[in-house]
Design a protein around this motif. Structure first.
Motif, PDB file in Angstrom:
ATOM      1  N   THR A 160       0.833  -1.201   0.000  1.00 33.45           N
ATOM      2  CA  THR A 160       0.000   0.000   0.000  1.00 33.45           C
ATOM      3  C   THR A 160       0.867   1.251   0.000  1.00 33.45           C
ATOM      4  O   THR A 160       0.453   2.293  -0.528  1.00 33.45           O
ATOM      5  CB  THR A 160      -0.943   0.012   1.213  1.00 33.45           C
ATOM      6  N   THR A 161       2.078   1.151   0.532  1.00 36.81           N
ATOM      7  CA  THR A 161       2.989   2.301   0.542  1.00 36.81           C
ATOM      8  C   THR A 161       3.492   2.611  -0.862  1.00 36.81           C
ATOM      9  O   THR A 161       3.453   3.770  -1.311  1.00 36.81           O
ATOM     10  CB  THR A 161       4.180   2.042   1.479  1.00 36.81           C
ATOM     11  N   THR A 162       3.970   1.594  -1.589  1.00 37.09           N
ATOM     12  CA  THR A 162       4.462   1.841  -2.937  1.00 37.09           C
ATOM     13  C   THR A 162       3.314   2.190  -3.882  1.00 37.09           C
ATOM     14  O   THR A 162       3.480   2.995  -4.806  1.00 37.09           O
ATOM     15  CB  THR A 162       5.250   0.642  -3.474  1.00 37.09           C
ATOM     16  N   ALA A 163       2.147   1.609  -3.640  1.00 39.55           N
ATOM     17  CA  ALA A 163       0.984   1.935  -4.478  1.00 39.55           C
ATOM     18  C   ALA A 163       0.560   3.388  -4.277  1.00 39.55           C
ATOM     19  O   ALA A 163       0.137   4.063  -5.218  1.00 39.55           O
ATOM     20  CB  ALA A 163      -0.178   1.000  -4.176  1.00 39.55           C
ATOM     21  N   THR A 164       0.677   3.876  -3.055  1.00 38.08           N
ATOM     22  CA  THR A 164       0.346   5.278  -2.776  1.00 38.08           C
ATOM     23  C   THR A 164       1.342   6.205  -3.459  1.00 38.08           C
ATOM     24  O   THR A 164       0.963   7.240  -4.021  1.00 38.08           O
ATOM     25  CB  THR A 164       0.326   5.541  -1.264  1.00 38.08           C
ATOM     26  N   ALA A 165       2.613   5.844  -3.431  1.00 36.61           N
ATOM     27  CA  ALA A 165       3.634   6.647  -4.115  1.00 36.61           C
ATOM     28  C   ALA A 165       3.359   6.685  -5.621  1.00 36.61           C
ATOM     29  O   ALA A 165       3.497   7.730  -6.272  1.00 36.61           O
ATOM     30  CB  ALA A 165       5.023   6.074  -3.839  1.00 36.61           C
ATOM     31  N   LEU A 166       2.952   5.551  -6.177  1.00 39.23           N
ATOM     32  CA  LEU A 166       2.618   5.495  -7.600  1.00 39.23           C
ATOM     33  C   LEU A 166       1.398   6.358  -7.902  1.00 39.23           C
ATOM     34  O   LEU A 166       1.360   7.081  -8.905  1.00 39.23           O
ATOM     35  CB  LEU A 166       2.359   4.045  -8.008  1.00 39.23           C
ATOM     36  N   LEU A 167       0.403   6.306  -7.035  1.00 38.34           N
ATOM     37  CA  LEU A 167      -0.796   7.124  -7.222  1.00 38.34           C
ATOM     38  C   LEU A 167      -0.453   8.611  -7.190  1.00 38.34           C
ATOM     39  O   LEU A 167      -0.953   9.392  -8.016  1.00 38.34           O
ATOM     40  CB  LEU A 167      -1.819   6.797  -6.132  1.00 38.34           C
ATOM     41  N   LYS A 168       0.390   9.030  -6.264  1.00 32.15           N
ATOM     42  CA  LYS A 168       0.763  10.439  -6.176  1.00 32.15           C
ATOM     43  C   LYS A 168       1.458  10.907  -7.451  1.00 32.15           C
ATOM     44  O   LYS A 168       1.278  12.062  -7.877  1.00 32.15           O
ATOM     45  CB  LYS A 168       1.679  10.669  -4.965  1.00 32.15           C
ATOM     46  N   ALA A 169       2.255  10.020  -8.053  1.00 35.69           N
ATOM     47  CA  ALA A 169       2.908  10.372  -9.317  1.00 35.69           C
ATOM     48  C   ALA A 169       1.885  10.427 -10.454  1.00 35.69           C
ATOM     49  O   ALA A 169       1.884  11.356 -11.262  1.00 35.69           O
ATOM     50  CB  ALA A 169       4.007   9.360  -9.635  1.00 35.69           C
ATOM     51  N   ASP A 170       0.999   9.441 -10.494  1.00 34.36           N
ATOM     52  CA  ASP A 170      -0.009   9.385 -11.560  1.00 34.36           C
ATOM     53  C   ASP A 170      -0.967  10.567 -11.519  1.00 34.36           C
ATOM     54  O   ASP A 170      -1.372  11.101 -12.562  1.00 34.36           O
ATOM     55  CB  ASP A 170      -0.824   8.095 -11.451  1.00 34.36           C
ATOM     56  N   VAL A 171      -1.347  10.980 -10.313  1.00 31.95           N
ATOM     57  CA  VAL A 171      -2.404  11.981 -10.183  1.00 31.95           C
ATOM     58  C   VAL A 171      -1.950  13.364 -10.651  1.00 31.95           C
ATOM     59  O   VAL A 171      -2.787  14.228 -10.950  1.00 31.95           O
ATOM     60  CB  VAL A 171      -2.924  12.014  -8.730  1.00 31.95           C
ATOM     61  N   LYS A 172      -0.638  13.568 -10.755  1.00 34.88           N
ATOM     62  CA  LYS A 172      -0.148  14.875 -11.199  1.00 34.88           C
ATOM     63  C   LYS A 172      -0.662  15.225 -12.587  1.00 34.88           C
ATOM     64  O   LYS A 172      -0.960  16.400 -12.878  1.00 34.88           O
ATOM     65  CB  LYS A 172       1.383  14.905 -11.165  1.00 34.88           C
ATOM     66  N   THR A 173      -0.757  14.250 -13.470  1.00 35.63           N
ATOM     67  CA  THR A 173      -1.293  14.503 -14.816  1.00 35.63           C
ATOM     68  C   THR A 173      -2.686  15.102 -14.734  1.00 35.63           C
ATOM     69  O   THR A 173      -3.023  16.049 -15.454  1.00 35.63           O
ATOM     70  CB  THR A 173      -1.340  13.193 -15.625  1.00 35.63           C
ATOM     71  N   PHE A 174      -3.496  14.578 -13.827  1.00 35.96           N
ATOM     72  CA  PHE A 174      -4.897  14.988 -13.745  1.00 35.96           C
ATOM     73  C   PHE A 174      -5.064  16.289 -12.963  1.00 35.96           C
ATOM     74  O   PHE A 174      -5.966  17.076 -13.244  1.00 35.96           O
ATOM     75  CB  PHE A 174      -5.714  13.829 -13.163  1.00 35.96           C
ATOM     76  N   GLN A 175      -4.170  16.531 -12.011  1.00 35.38           N
ATOM     77  CA  GLN A 175      -4.121  17.848 -11.378  1.00 35.38           C
ATOM     78  C   GLN A 175      -3.844  18.913 -12.433  1.00 35.38           C
ATOM     79  O   GLN A 175      -4.497  19.964 -12.472  1.00 35.38           O
ATOM     80  CB  GLN A 175      -3.011  17.875 -10.308  1.00 35.38           C
ATOM     81  N   ASN A 176      -2.859  18.624 -13.292  1.00 33.03           N
ATOM     82  CA  ASN A 176      -2.452  19.607 -14.298  1.00 33.03           C
ATOM     83  C   ASN A 176      -3.544  19.865 -15.324  1.00 33.03           C
ATOM     84  O   ASN A 176      -3.785  21.007 -15.704  1.00 33.03           O
ATOM     85  CB  ASN A 176      -1.176  19.144 -14.995  1.00 33.03           C
ATOM     86  N   CYS A 177      -4.212  18.804 -15.779  1.00 34.15           N
ATOM     87  CA  CYS A 177      -5.199  19.055 -16.834  1.00 34.15           C
ATOM     88  C   CYS A 177      -6.430  19.769 -16.290  1.00 34.15           C
ATOM     89  O   CYS A 177      -6.991  20.639 -16.959  1.00 34.15           O
ATOM     90  CB  CYS A 177      -5.568  17.768 -17.571  1.00 34.15           C
TER      91      CYS A 177
END
Length: 269
Positions: A160-177
């Motif tokens: 769950t820790t590495t998955a959360t880190a991956l989610l934080k990286a992924d979500v940046k695209t959607f924050q930006n758009c």
């Protein structure tokens, strides 16, 4: 469930790209960057193909150009000078993305409550597996971009820790758009902004950019009213209403309408 360029190079720098371009390689049309793609791929992704700029390739491989988001152009990630890219807006392989101008402001990071909202609806998957509509995903809704999700920088099974880190990286695209597509004159608190990022994470930046929801916000309509009326409309996958999407949209509307004193939009820069 998951259901998304650049200073013009000098003539000397771009000429080799025009002459030696290969399928999936960079090209340029009168200074506008593009990618050599099959015409069918270009057209289906909303791009415009140009003859004569990928001369060493088969007849159906042509230079594909497309504008995207606000002031962006579709191009290879490796050739985007700003490093500010959005996924889901361009035709072609995963390394072709919407490259935004360097002057663009990145979207604010979403709150922990927003991440929890996304986690609740994406669910945790330790190893790559098909989601309910058959798309290979891992972690909290990370859509695999390569065989076996080899682009993920963490070993499987994820924690769950590495998955959360991956989610934080992924979500940046959607924050930006979300931040790019909504005018700076529209003021949203952290929960309103977070609900829209969750929605974009689910349906993709291309869908959100062309939505009535974004258009209505940009027209100055009341955010809570717009969200209440527009978010529930996004309840289908493959043309069928899915109860899981009905429930997710209801949760996003509730979150959107939850008061917050923290700012979400516009970006702070």
């Amino acid at each position: 469930m998951r259901s998304f360029i650049l200073a013009t190079a000098t003539a000397i720098a771009t000429l080799p790209l025009m002459v030696n371009a290969a399928l999936g390689g960079a090209c340029s049309v009168n200074g506008t960057p593009g990618v050599c793609l099959a015409t069918a791929t270009c057209n289906s992704g909303g791009g415009t193909h140009h003859t004569g700029f990928c001369p060493n390739d088969p007849t159906d491989i042509k230079c594909c150009t497309k504008t995207c988001s606000t002031g962006g152009l579709c191009r290879l990630v490796s050739s985007c000078p700003s490093g500010n890219t959005l996924v889901g807006l361009c035709p072609g392989p995963a390394n072709v993305r919407c490259c935004l101008p360097a002057s663009g402001c990145a979207g604010r990071d979403v709150s922990a409550a927003t991440l929890d909202l996304i986690k609740t609806w994406e669910g945790f998957v330790a190893r790559p597996a098909p989601d309910p509509i058959g798309l290979p995903t891992v972690g909290y809704g990370h859509l695999c971009k390569s065989n076996g999700c080899s682009e993920v920088p963490y070993s499987f099974p994820l924690t769950t820790t590495t998955a959360t880190a991956l989610l934080k990286a992924d979500v940046k695209t959607f924050q930006n758009c979300i931040s790019k597509d909504i005018k700076d004159s529209v003021k949203l608190n952290a929960n309103q902004y977070g609900a829209l990022v969750s929605w974009a994470f689910n349906v993709g930046c291309g869908n959100t950019a062309s939505s009535d929801l974004i258009s209505r916000l940009n027209a100055g309509q009341a955010p809570n009213t717009v969200a209440s009326e527009e978010l529930p409309r996004w309840n289908k996958a493959g043309g069928q209403v899915l109860q899981g999407l009905v429930n997710r949209r209801a949760a996003e509307v509730k979150f959107f309408k939850t008061a917050s004193s923290a700012a979400g939009h516009p970006p702070s820069c």
